[in-house]
Design a protein around this motif. Structure first.
Motif: not given
Length: 513
Positions: A285-314
């Motif tokens: 839930a934290r990854d989807f809420d904050l990590g959705w935007m904070l991970a790209p801003l700090t690491l350059g990409d979305y959290p792995y859990v979002m990539r795994r769950s959303i797949g090609s829709r992301l």
């Protein structure tokens, strides 16, 4: 009336999928009996308040302003609107005086894109430009630091009509051009720029739930796709923010010395049990809420859990886009009102995908948006700040919104002791986080005065100052919380702690307003 009632039921149906009101009997780090003062905060820590353009300005059809998607959204649904609201467009000098009397260090406001550039692109509206110059000058003249937001839910309707607004990558170029005008015209006085307000919740509300403008979703909306559009819009928001940030750094930062950040709605998530599944669900839930935007801003990409769950829709970032987004925020703005208890389940409907289904959790929230009944959970804000510190490199943070709604008659509105108690424990939670190493640099009470609330119209009241919306003059009156906040900011320890609050209430009751 029947259509409006039906629409309200539809909105309640959507909200009921997400919001379950609960009360949490959890210990607080700070209670109203704890005494702290402004001097306990670091030197330079900013205490402020705020409003936004559509919620405060009014003058919706004056001096060249054209409709935003929010104008269209509320009028097409026969909802309360901000056509007049507080009439800040004409009463801004009076309102700056209220800020001075309160002792605010800083004030958060937003610029109406459709007032400054009515068609979203092309010519600048000279009257809109002059209004913001005058307002900002009024703030600076009185020693109040302007914190300007470029986008607060109110995209020019012209851009929505032309190419679909935030769903189209063309928005990146138009937003950057709009930001360029703002940086050029106001940057000599504005040193704190927030590009997008509540980037995550704007996306969910407008493109997953359909309960905010432009009102798109898969269910109960006339158009939209909740399985793809939130992620497309979120992607374009990040790229637009990063593009504007790069422009500022390349063209204005050396000369103006300001900073550019992004604002996020932050929920304090906790697992419902100590099981590994629920603990993992809370992190998801934290990854989807904050990590959705904070991970790209700090690491350059979305959290792995979002990539795994959303797949090609992301959507994917190109290598160049990843570098553009990474490190593009000088600070993070946090909007906080609620906490949630998380259970590891797959909610809703088999075969139906949207943002909530993708998270794979069920969240029971401490605040019901429909009724505005909220539990007081300051530990959640402290937890959010600690999480950002530990997980995202401890960036500078400003709490750009936090506050409590109070319902009732005029006297109950003015004697808003529950709001004081709320602010007291939440500010104490911020102090605790700062003492534990969080680089939090400011706290802004929402809101300076009663305004048009985007989800509640005029049925909600968050203001430090009461506004009589039935009065043609829209008279402002200080509430008890305005006196308390003023005393705190000015370093008067007399009214701090539970005994001080009682004394303040007694003094307030015996005075005439």
């Amino acid at each position: 009336m029947e259509q409006k009632g039906e629409r309200k039921n539809d909105m309640d149906w959507v909200l009921s999928l997400v919001i379950i009101t609960i009360s949490l009997a959890l210990p607080l780090h700070v209670s109203c009996s704890d005494v702290y003062s402004r001097s306990d905060f670091p030197e330079g820590f900013a205490f402020g308040s705020g409003t936004s353009a559509y919620q405060w300005e009014g003058a919706a059809a004056e001096d060249g302003r054209k409709p935003s998607v929010w104008d269209t959204f509320v009028h097409s649904r026969n909802l309360d609107n901000g056509d007049i609201t507080c009439d800040g467009y004409h009463k801004y000098k009076e309102d700056v005086q209220l800020m001075v009397e309160t002792g605010l260090d800083a004030f958060k406001f937003s610029i109406s894109w459709s007032r400054l550039i009515p068609n979203g692109r092309g010519p600048v509206n000279p009257k809109g430009l002059q209004f913001y110059k005058n307002f900002i000058q009024e703030l600076v003249t009185h020693g109040i630091e302007p914190h300007a937001t470029l986008f607060h839910y109110d995209l020019p309707q012209a851009l929505e009509d032309d190419y679909g607004g935030w769903l189209n990558r063309t928005i990146i170029e138009d937003f950057t051009a709009y930001a360029d005008v703002c940086f050029r015209e106001f940057g000599s006085h504005v040193k704190f720029w927030t590009t997008i307000n509540e980037a995550n919740i704007f996306t969910i509300g407008g493109y997953n739930d359909g309960i905010t403008g432009p009102g798109r979703c898969s269910r109960k909306c006339s158009s939209g796709n909740s399985s793809t559009e939130p992620y497309i819009v979120g992607h374009n928001l990040l790229l637009a923010h990063a593009s504007a940030s790069r422009l500022y750094r390349q063209k204005y930062k050396d000369m103006q010395g300001g900073s550019v950040g992004l604002s996020l709605y932050a929920i304090g998530f906790s697992p419902s049990t100590s099981s590994k599944d629920d603990e993992m669900a809370a992190q998801r839930a934290r990854d989807f809420d904050l990590g959705w935007m904070l991970a790209p801003l700090t690491l350059g990409d979305y959290p792995y859990v979002m990539r795994r769950s959303i797949g090609s829709r992301l959507p994917d970032f190109s290598e160049e886009e990843s570098e553009l987004v990474k490190g593009s925020s000088d600070f993070i703005g946090i909007i906080h009102y609620l906490a949630a208890i998380v259970t590891n389940t797959k909610p809703y409907f088999p075969g139906y995908s949207d943002y909530y289904y993708d998270t794979g959790v069920t969240s029971s929230y401490t605040c019901n948006i429909t009724t505005s009944q909220c539990s007081v959970t300051p530990w959640a804000l402290e937890g959010v700040l600690e999480y950002i510190k530990q997980s995202y490199g401890n960036p500078p943070v400003y709490i750009l919104e936090n506050g409590k709604t109070i319902k009732g008659d005029f006297q109950l509105q003015l004697k808003d002791t529950p709001r004081i108690e709320y602010l007291h424990v939440y500010m104490g939670a911020v102090l605790s986080a700062v003492r534990n190493g969080s680089d939090t640099r400011g706290y802004f009470v929402w809101s300076l005065m009663d305004v048009y609330e985007l989800l509640g119209g005029y049925g909600k009241s968050y203001g430090l100052y009461y506004v009589n919306f039935s009065d043609a003059h829209l008279t402002r009156s200080p509430k008890l919380s305005a006196h308390w906040y003023s005393a705190f900011i000015k370093g008067d320890a007399t009214f701090l702690g539970s005994q001080g609050i009682s004394q303040l209430q007694s003094n307030f009751s015996s005075s005439s307003l």
